[in-house]
Enzyme design. Structure first.
Site, PDB file in Angstrom:
ATOM      1  N   TYR A  92       0.847  -1.233   0.077  1.00 17.15           N
ATOM      2  CA  TYR A  92      -0.066  -0.031   0.032  1.00 17.15           C
ATOM      3  C   TYR A  92       0.789   1.241  -0.026  1.00 17.15           C
ATOM      4  O   TYR A  92       1.785   1.313   0.913  1.00 17.15           O
ATOM      5  CB  TYR A  92      -1.182  -0.051   1.281  1.00 17.15           C
ATOM      6  CG  TYR A  92      -1.913   1.043   1.466  1.00 17.15           C
ATOM      7  CD1 TYR A  92      -3.365   0.828   0.569  1.00 17.15           C
ATOM      8  CD2 TYR A  92      -1.985   2.264   2.208  1.00 17.15           C
ATOM      9  CE1 TYR A  92      -4.298   1.690   0.682  1.00 17.15           C
ATOM     10  CE2 TYR A  92      -3.074   3.266   1.962  1.00 17.15           C
ATOM     11  CZ  TYR A  92      -4.015   2.749   1.343  1.00 17.15           C
ATOM     12  OH  TYR A  92      -4.958   3.533   1.474  1.00 17.15           O
ATOM     13  N   SER A 187       1.444  -7.779   1.777  1.00 15.53           N
ATOM     14  CA  SER A 187       0.354  -6.753   2.282  1.00 15.53           C
ATOM     15  C   SER A 187      -0.617  -6.368   1.192  1.00 15.53           C
ATOM     16  O   SER A 187      -1.278  -7.252   0.895  1.00 15.53           O
ATOM     17  CB  SER A 187       1.040  -5.724   2.929  1.00 15.53           C
ATOM     18  OG  SER A 187       0.217  -4.757   3.583  1.00 15.53           O
ATOM     19  N   GLN A 188      -0.860  -5.236   0.579  1.00 19.97           N
ATOM     20  CA  GLN A 188      -1.676  -4.980  -0.362  1.00 19.97           C
ATOM     21  C   GLN A 188      -1.363  -5.993  -1.577  1.00 19.97           C
ATOM     22  O   GLN A 188      -2.355  -6.464  -2.059  1.00 19.97           O
ATOM     23  CB  GLN A 188      -1.678  -3.572  -0.655  1.00 19.97           C
ATOM     24  CG  GLN A 188      -2.525  -3.417  -1.997  1.00 19.97           C
ATOM     25  CD  GLN A 188      -2.274  -1.880  -2.263  1.00 19.97           C
ATOM     26  OE1 GLN A 188      -3.077  -0.829  -2.398  1.00 19.97           O
ATOM     27  NE2 GLN A 188      -1.108  -1.613  -3.111  1.00 19.97           N
ATOM     28  N   ASP A 273       0.881  -8.816  14.208  1.00 23.69           N
ATOM     29  CA  ASP A 273       0.546  -7.992  13.102  1.00 23.69           C
ATOM     30  C   ASP A 273      -0.345  -7.008  13.658  1.00 23.69           C
ATOM     31  O   ASP A 273      -1.638  -7.462  13.679  1.00 23.69           O
ATOM     32  CB  ASP A 273       0.326  -8.515  11.905  1.00 23.69           C
ATOM     33  CG  ASP A 273       0.355  -7.700  10.588  1.00 23.69           C
ATOM     34  OD1 ASP A 273       0.309  -6.406  10.876  1.00 23.69           O
ATOM     35  OD2 ASP A 273       0.633  -8.095   9.643  1.00 23.69           O
ATOM     36  N   HIS A 302       3.934  -6.463  11.152  1.00 21.42           N
ATOM     37  CA  HIS A 302       3.694  -6.630   9.859  1.00 21.42           C
ATOM     38  C   HIS A 302       4.871  -6.642   8.663  1.00 21.42           C
ATOM     39  O   HIS A 302       4.490  -7.136   7.626  1.00 21.42           O
ATOM     40  CB  HIS A 302       2.904  -4.993   9.404  1.00 21.42           C
ATOM     41  CG  HIS A 302       2.275  -5.177   7.978  1.00 21.42           C
ATOM     42  ND1 HIS A 302       1.156  -6.380   7.819  1.00 21.42           N
ATOM     43  CD2 HIS A 302       1.933  -4.552   6.913  1.00 21.42           C
ATOM     44  CE1 HIS A 302       0.779  -5.976   6.681  1.00 21.42           C
ATOM     45  NE2 HIS A 302       1.386  -4.971   5.920  1.00 21.42           N
TER      46      HIS A 302
END
Length: 322
Positions: A92, A187-188, A273, A302
């Site tokens: 992101y 992640s994203q 996370d 994360h």
């Protein structure tokens, strides 16, 4: 951060019921067909770099609505293919950056393709090169609520379509073995990879690393961290929009894509996370149609396993291809 989610034993069996619209499949079929009708062949331009052991191509392909999306194609120097291929999606706020920033896959003998994320690239890293020329209604700063009042206008409808059409494009490249393509991202990027796995056929594997965009209703109520907090801030002002917001998000939930993904998967999850709560990752992994192995990082947030996890991915994918 201390552990705040379910116990490890509970996580491993966590398989919640997640909202899924009745027209989920027809929505995505219609979305992809309309953009595929507007697609033109991808363009690959070899560029000069200081890198002598790989060949680098500046990539441009047709995404959502025929919009041109940028990326990188990097292959071992002199390779003519067809090579096993890894298509990677970004986290992101980041853009495609510079090609020398990620050389692991090409240095391991793969063709590596990296997609720029439309409209992003100004949050960290070394920038992006793809605009998002579509406006939306009221939204909170960031990308999570752009168009959230209508799934047809939601930002990730465009991003996920870009990502699927990238698979279409690279299958025609001479360097790429169309039958040996895997997708990955952190992640994203992991959430995007799950969407691609649920919407594309014939992938050999999917490797979502601490994936975002999964089990929205739980995530939004569990973490006080961005990007999920963008949705909270929006709904704290648009108090009458809660039902519509979550209806829109149900078309983009990684759990619903995972339940359709036939390629086997290697997930990672970090048990501390605060951005992508572990239960949201397990919600997707435990619904993954093609079966999923989950690598846990008990004491990480994360960042997950980082380079250690890339080694796990490389070994897992090599075994799949063997």
């Amino acid at each position: 951060m201390p552990r705040f989610d379910l116990s490890p034993a509970e996580l491993r069996s966590y398989r919640p019921s997640v909202a899924e619209p009745d027209d989920f499949d027809s929505f995505w079929q219609r979305t992809l067909e309309s953009s595929r009708r507007l697609a033109v062949p991808a363009e690959r331009t070899r560029i000069d770099t200081p890198l002598t052991l790989v060949d680098v191509y500046d990539l441009s392909f047709s995404g959502f609505g025929g919009d041109r999306v940028r990326g990188w194609l990097v292959v071992p120097a002199g390779a003519t293919g067809p090579l096993p291929t890894v298509v990677e999606y970004n986290g992101y706020g980041g853009g495609r950056g510079l090609p020398h920033e990620r050389l692991g896959w090409a240095a391991s003998g793969y063709a590596w393709v990296f997609m720029d994320t439309r409209g992003q690239g100004s949050g960290w890293g070394t920038g992006g090169a793809t605009p998002d020329p579509h406006g939306t209604g009221a939204s909170a700063p960031g990308f999570m609520t752009r168009g959230i009042d209508d799934p047809e206008q939601y930002y990730y409808r465009r991003v996920f379509t870009d990502a699927v059409l990238l698979i279409d494009a690279v299958r025609a490249f001479p360097e790429v073995d169309a039958d040996r393509i895997a997708v990955t991202g952190g992640s994203q990027g992991g959430g995007i990879a799950l969407a691609v796995a649920g919407l594309s056929e014939g992938l050999v594997g999917v490797m979502p690393d601490v994936p975002f965009l999964c089990h929205f209703e739980r995530a939004v109520g569990m973490t006080d961290a961005d990007p999920y907090q963008e949705i909270v801030r929006y709904l704290s002002v648009h108090r009458d929009a809660v039902a519509q917001a979550f209806e829109t998000l149900s078309y983009f939930d990684g759990v619903n894509f995972a339940s359709r993904a036939e390629a086997p998967a290697l997930y990672s999850v970090a048990l501390m996370d605060p951005i992508c709560p572990p239960s949201t990752v397990y919600a997707a992994a435990n619904h993954h149609r093609g079966g999923a192995e989950v690598v846990e990082y008990p004491f990480n947030e994360h960042e997950g396993g980082q380079g250690v996890h890339w080694q796990r991915q490389a070994a897992w994918l090599a075994a799949r291809l063997a």
